[in-house]
Design an enzyme around this catalytic site. Structure first.
Site, mmCIF file in Angstrom:
data_model
loop_
_atom_site.group_PDB
_atom_site.id
_atom_site.type_symbol
_atom_site.label_atom_id
_atom_site.label_comp_id
_atom_site.label_asym_id
_atom_site.label_seq_id
_atom_site.Cartn_x
_atom_site.Cartn_y
_atom_site.Cartn_z
ATOM 1 C CG HIS A 124 -1.994 -1.050 1.135
ATOM 2 N ND1 HIS A 124 -3.062 -1.018 0.260
ATOM 3 C CD2 HIS A 124 -2.110 -2.207 1.822
ATOM 4 C CE1 HIS A 124 -3.780 -2.110 0.424
ATOM 5 N NE2 HIS A 124 -3.227 -2.858 1.355
ATOM 6 C CG HIS A 125 4.677 1.465 0.257
ATOM 7 N ND1 HIS A 125 4.641 0.463 1.195
ATOM 8 C CD2 HIS A 125 5.773 1.201 -0.507
ATOM 9 C CE1 HIS A 125 5.650 -0.356 1.009
ATOM 10 N NE2 HIS A 125 6.359 0.059 -0.012
#
Ligand code: TYD
Length: 141
Positions: free
Chosen positions: A55-56
């Site tokens: 999630h980045h």
């Protein structure tokens, strides 16, 4: 396996198969790994069906991600294209270039993820919000 997102491609490591004595798999900087490896980390114990990581995106960091045991699903999003890839072969990884949103999920039992990185850990290189990631892409393009 065809990778359609920007800043990502399949990396295949060298393997030496010693029949009954096992398989040796090799990664070298400047050969299969297109940068000088400054950091290696691995992820284990992803026990839960709901476990998710990533999630980045990174602003500059380059990495190559492998699944050296079991399998998991890697989602890649370059801001325009999104793709899901199953990693389940120890000698097949994905080059994760900069500006590439990624998540990992659907870990099998005993999944082991191995990552080789072009730099030391630096939280300032992370973009951890997807909307911010899309805004960031507009500022650099
Ligand atoms: P993160 O990179 O978000 O993990 P993942 O992508 O696997 O979900 O890192 C999780 C936490 O660990 C975060 O607080 C930063 C820290 N961390 C380090 O301190 N050093 C490292 O080399 C890495 C990869 C993470």
């Amino acid at each position: 396996m065809q990778i359609i997102t920007k800043n990502a491609y399949l990396v295949t490591l060298q393997r030496i198969i010693d029949d009954k004595d096992g398989i040796l798999t090799i990664a070298e900087s400047g050969k299969q790994i297109p940068f000088k490896i400054k950091r290696v980390y691995f992820i284990t114990d992803t026990f839960y069906k709901s476990s998710e990581r990533g999630h980045h995106a990174h602003k500059d960091l380059e990495q190559v991600i492998f699944c050296i045991n079991g399998s998991f699903k890697l989602l890649l999003n370059d801001g325009n294209n999104e793709q899901e890839v199953i990693l389940d072969k120890p000698d097949q990884g994905i080059f994760l270039g900069k500006e590439l949103w990624h998540t990992m999920s659907d870990f099998s039992d005993n999944c082991i993820i191995l990552v080789m990185s072009s730099d030391l850990f630096n939280e300032n290189d992370y973009i951890r919000d997807f909307e911010e990631f899309k805004k960031y892409l507009k500022t650099i393009n």
